[in-house]
Structure formats: C-alpha cells, structure tokens
Design a protein around this motif. Structure first.
Motif, short mmCIF file in Angstrom:
data_model
loop_
_atom_site.label_atom_id
_atom_site.label_comp_id
_atom_site.label_asym_id
_atom_site.label_seq_id
_atom_site.Cartn_x
_atom_site.Cartn_y
_atom_site.Cartn_z
N PHE A 27 63.40 40.81 -88.53
CA PHE A 27 62.91 42.00 -87.85
C PHE A 27 61.43 41.84 -87.51
CE2 PHE A 27 66.42 44.63 -89.95
CZ PHE A 27 67.16 44.69 -88.78
N ALA A 28 60.68 41.26 -88.44
CA ALA A 28 59.25 41.07 -88.18
C ALA A 28 59.03 40.13 -87.01
CB ALA A 28 58.56 40.54 -89.43
N GLU A 29 59.81 39.08 -86.98
CA GLU A 29 59.57 38.07 -85.95
C GLU A 29 60.14 38.44 -84.59
OE1 GLU A 29 60.51 33.33 -85.54
OE2 GLU A 29 59.58 34.18 -87.32
N ARG A 30 61.26 39.18 -84.60
CA ARG A 30 61.95 39.42 -83.33
C ARG A 30 62.11 40.90 -82.97
NH1 ARG A 30 66.90 35.12 -83.17
NH2 ARG A 30 65.77 33.29 -83.88
N GLY A 31 61.75 41.77 -83.88
CA GLY A 31 61.94 43.18 -83.60
C GLY A 31 63.36 43.63 -83.88
N HIS A 33 65.82 45.12 -82.04
CA HIS A 33 66.88 44.69 -81.13
C HIS A 33 66.95 43.17 -81.03
CE1 HIS A 33 68.44 48.44 -79.53
NE2 HIS A 33 67.20 48.91 -79.51
N GLY A 34 65.81 42.55 -81.13
CA GLY A 34 65.77 41.10 -80.99
C GLY A 34 66.43 40.37 -82.14
N TYR A 108 52.63 44.68 -90.85
CA TYR A 108 52.33 45.40 -89.61
C TYR A 108 53.52 45.38 -88.67
CZ TYR A 108 50.98 46.03 -84.82
OH TYR A 108 50.96 46.43 -83.52
N LEU A 109 54.07 44.20 -88.47
CA LEU A 109 55.18 44.08 -87.54
C LEU A 109 56.35 44.95 -87.98
CD1 LEU A 109 55.04 40.22 -86.94
CD2 LEU A 109 54.53 42.01 -85.29
N THR A 112 55.55 48.77 -87.86
CA THR A 112 55.52 49.22 -86.48
C THR A 112 56.93 49.38 -85.93
OG1 THR A 112 53.42 48.09 -86.18
CG2 THR A 112 54.61 48.75 -84.19
N GLU A 113 57.79 48.46 -86.29
CA GLU A 113 59.18 48.62 -85.88
C GLU A 113 59.76 49.92 -86.44
OE1 GLU A 113 61.15 46.86 -83.91
OE2 GLU A 113 59.59 45.42 -83.42
N ASN A 115 58.11 52.59 -87.21
CA ASN A 115 57.51 53.71 -86.48
C ASN A 115 58.19 53.92 -85.13
OD1 ASN A 115 55.71 54.25 -88.49
ND2 ASN A 115 54.02 53.14 -87.57
N LEU A 116 58.36 52.83 -84.40
CA LEU A 116 59.00 52.94 -83.10
C LEU A 116 60.39 53.53 -83.24
CD1 LEU A 116 58.03 49.55 -81.41
CD2 LEU A 116 57.36 51.85 -80.70
N HIS B 33 63.39 44.16 -76.22
CA HIS B 33 64.70 43.52 -76.31
C HIS B 33 65.83 44.49 -75.99
CE1 HIS B 33 63.75 39.50 -77.70
NE2 HIS B 33 62.81 40.02 -78.46
N TYR B 108 52.53 55.72 -75.84
CA TYR B 108 52.52 55.15 -77.20
C TYR B 108 53.61 54.11 -77.34
CZ TYR B 108 53.92 54.48 -81.98
OH TYR B 108 54.32 53.90 -83.16
N LEU B 109 54.82 54.48 -76.92
CA LEU B 109 55.94 53.56 -77.07
C LEU B 109 55.68 52.26 -76.32
CD1 LEU B 109 58.86 56.12 -76.72
CD2 LEU B 109 58.21 54.86 -78.77
N LEU B 116 53.06 44.66 -80.09
CA LEU B 116 53.99 43.83 -80.86
C LEU B 116 54.20 42.49 -80.16
CD1 LEU B 116 56.74 46.37 -81.96
CD2 LEU B 116 55.18 45.11 -83.43
N ARG B 120 53.09 38.80 -81.65
CA ARG B 120 54.09 37.75 -81.86
C ARG B 120 53.85 36.55 -80.97
NH1 ARG B 120 58.32 42.46 -81.89
NH2 ARG B 120 58.52 42.83 -84.12
N MET B 178 54.95 61.19 -85.05
CA MET B 178 55.89 61.16 -86.17
C MET B 178 56.20 62.58 -86.65
SD MET B 178 57.04 58.31 -87.24
CE MET B 178 55.67 57.18 -87.09
#
Lengths: 215, 215
Positions: A27-31, A33-34, A108-109, A112-113, A115-116, B33, B108-109, B116, B120, B178
């Motif tokens: 998840f950190a590296e690709r997000g 959905h990724g 962080y990554l 942030t995911e 949060n999004l 993604h 924001y989004l 991100l 990366r 949030m």
DNA sequence: GACATTCAATACGCATTTGCATTGAAATGG
DNA sequence: CCATTTCAATGCAAATGCGTATTGAATGTC
C-alpha cells in the motif's frame, strides 16, 4: 500444553501478521488501488489463497491495517511524550523525536492513503476522526503538563492548539519528503514549537489575565 | 480567416481541456490508480479513442493535469494576496479566503494524489518541489509586505516561516475534511496566523535587535 | 489411530482495463 | 469540388486482477 512436535504450519495469526506487513509495504509503495492482492501476498511469501482465508477483501485488509498502524502510532506518540514527563525533557525534543523514526516515509505514504480513503468514504472518516481525537487529547494533555512545569497555562483553545501542533507536524513531514535533500524532518516543528507554545499560553500569575485567541 | 461554416467538430485543444476536466474529477474521486481512462473519457463525454489521440498514457495526462492545476493554484493565491496589498486587508482574512473556495475538497484530493505520486517517484518530486518553492516565495513576500505596513519585520528564517504557514494551511485542510461537521476550513489558520506572525517578527525600531530563530 | 477440521495452494471462470488497428466523418488546401 | 489530413469512435485481442471451488497437507480430537 505439551508440545508434541515442532510446529510446522504457521498459526492463522502469524500468517495474518505477515500479510499485514506485506500490505503495509505494498500500500505504501503503490497506493490502495495500485496494490494488488497478488503483490501483497507475494511480499508475505504467500499466495492469494492464503489471503482469502484470512481476509475477505482488500478493503477489509486495508481497514485492519489501519487499526494496526493506529495502535502503533499511538504507542510511538506515548513513548515520545513519556520522556517529557519523566526526564523533564523539553517538548520540542519530544516532538522532534516523534517526527523522526525510520518508518517516516512509509508512514506518511500509508497514513495519507488512509486519509484519502476516509475523505472519499464518510463512514470511514468517522472511525479515523475518533482516533485522531484520541491522539490529539494525548498530545495536548502532555503539552499542558509541560507548560505547567514552566509556570504557564494555555490561553488558547485546547483543541485548536492540538490541531495546530498536528498540522505543523504533518505539513512539515510532507515538505521534508518532497525535498529530502534540503529539508530535515522535525526541523520545522522543533524550530517553532517553543515560540508557538509561548504565543498560546501565559504565565500562571494570578493577576489580570488577558484572553488571547480563546475561540 | 473567413469562417465559411459553423464549426461542428471541437478543436483538439477543446477536447484536451474537456479530458483534463474529466481527469480532475476522476482522479479526485478515485485516485490515480483507481481512475480509469474509460471513466475519464466518459466524464468528458468522449471515448477512449479521443483520449489516445490527445494523450499518450494516463501518466502523461496526470502530469499535464498537474501543470494545469499548479497554474490555477498560483493564480488563486495571487488573487487572495493581492487584496492584502491593495485594500490593506488583513493577512488573516486573505489566508482564510484562500482556504475556502468551493473546490477545496477536490483540490485536497488532487494535490494529495500529486504529492503521493511525487514522493513515490523522485523525478516528479523535483518538478513539484520547484513549484512549491515559487508558491512559498510569493506567500512570504506578501507576508513581509504586510508586516512592514505594521512597522514590523521578520526575525525568523524567511523560508521556514513560509513553510510553517503552508504546513498549517495544509494540515488544517486535512483535518477539516476529516471532520467536515465540527471543523470549519480556514478556521485554524485564521485563529493563529496573527499570533504566529507576531512571534516570528519584531518591531522595526532601529535599536538593539535580538535574533530569534534565525536558523 | 481414525476422523474431522483448519488453512493455504492451485485451478478455473469472470470481469475489467488497456493499447492498437481500423473506420468514418469533419476540416483543410488546392 | 476533389484530395488529403486530422481526429475521435469502434472493434478486437491481450493482459491483469479478482473471487470461488477444489485439493491436499497439517493439526486437533475422540
């Protein structure tokens, strides 16, 4: 409880943990959905089958991971702030310490995911907001303690001050990651924490008290 | 340059713009993604074919969108800060104004997706960092101007102050999204901007000058 | 020790997304 | 007007990812 043989097969819990670790990395590296279930399982040295027998869907895993990371974050914050009360260390030093930590980038990554995801899905936002509230409460109570030891007290709104501190921390983190060479994480927080705390507090003298910024 | 007929087919540029708009919506709602070329094109009222004849890949589109949004952000900031200098409005009001804006959530989004992506992918990080620098420079120069009109000057590091302001703004934005019910965007910034600016500046009296926080 | 259960691997089908090649309509130029 | 070019729609093939059903080994239970 006599163990008859060496355990060959990992327990369910162990595999879950490994999958969660793999998920954190993926998840950190690709997000969100990724990241693919395949990739997550592979990072854990497992296959999709293992994943599906432990988690229902990628969403389930994601939320489980959030709970795990939340707990870890709370522990980290507690540990950092503990030093403030115990060793009478400075608040700045504690915040700086909190900002470092080798996991920074990944954290962080990931956060942030989260949060999004929350902003896009209100039901999750509530869950996340509750957790954030608890974090802010822990933070601000330690801040008050620290101020008290210097004969001061908060004059501004508790909640807003805690939000301010977290905002600075988060904002600084983003910027330091964007320019890893020129900026040092924790720098901004440490630089201004003192001045900030001074500007939202006053001496505890029982004389006249000027209200400043109280909502 | 006599127009013989009404133009029926949109120009390439027009379709590009529509695709960019669709992309902004799709990326905001689903993330990099998560957004599909199909969805992007559909939001623009077009098909994948149109996309492929205007952009090479989703990445190309994403970066093009970044450039577009960057330009818009810069314009918005300029407009907000313009009021500070022209109408002698307060810096707090300008920052609050800047924080509002109906596009807040989507912005924001989107910007978070950009961040991100940049974290990366270091090559993109540089591009983004350069733009951020320009923004901070614009911001801090206006702040200095505003301070000067009150007979004050910065005592803390220019760059750090600008970073601080942006951090607060960004952090506040996240928190307000949030908890959209309990928190009002721009509130935090407006609440503390005055006190903050005071704590990082000093009166312009040509007497002794105490250096505070200057790196 | 036989039987039931747990759990991860494998295999399969289904849905989604993408890129390319083709096609037809609209603009442009002589 | 006719020929050429531009550009978006459509059709097609390949790749990717997901979920379920099935299988087989490890575990525990009587």
């Amino acid at each position: 409880m006599v163990r008859r043989r060496e355990r060959v097969r990992p327990t369910r819990e162990q595999t879950s943990e490994r999958i969660l670790e793999g998920a954190a990395a993926s998840f950190a590296e690709r997000g969100f959905h990724g990241a693919t279930i395949d990739d997550i399982a592979a990072r854990a040295g497992l296959t999709r089958g293992a994943f599906h027998s432990s988690f229902g869907s990628k969403e389930d895993l994601f939320l489980a991971l959030y709970d795990l990371m939340s707990a870890r974050l709370r522990d980290r914050l507690s540990a950092a702030l503990e030093q403030v009360t115990v060793a009478s260390g400075s608040l700045e030093a504690a915040l700086r310490e909190f900002s470092r930590g080798q996991l920074e980038r990944d954290w962080y990554l990931l956060s942030t995911e989260f949060n999004l995801y929350a902003v896009r899905q209100p039901s999750v936002a509530q869950r996340l907001a509750t957790h954030h509230r608890a974090l802010r409460e822990a933070l601000i109570s330690i801040v008050e303690e620290s101020l008290a030891r210097h004969g001061r007290r908060l004059t501004a709104d508790r909640d807003k001050v805690s939000r301010l501190l977290l905002a600075i921390h988060d904002g600084n983190q983003v910027q330091s990651l964007m320019e890893p060479d020129t900026l040092d994480a924790g720098d901004l927080t440490a630089t201004f924490a003192g001045a900030l705390m001074h500007s939202v507090s006053a001496e505890n003298a029982p004389a006249t008290q000027s209200r400043a910024g109280t909502d």
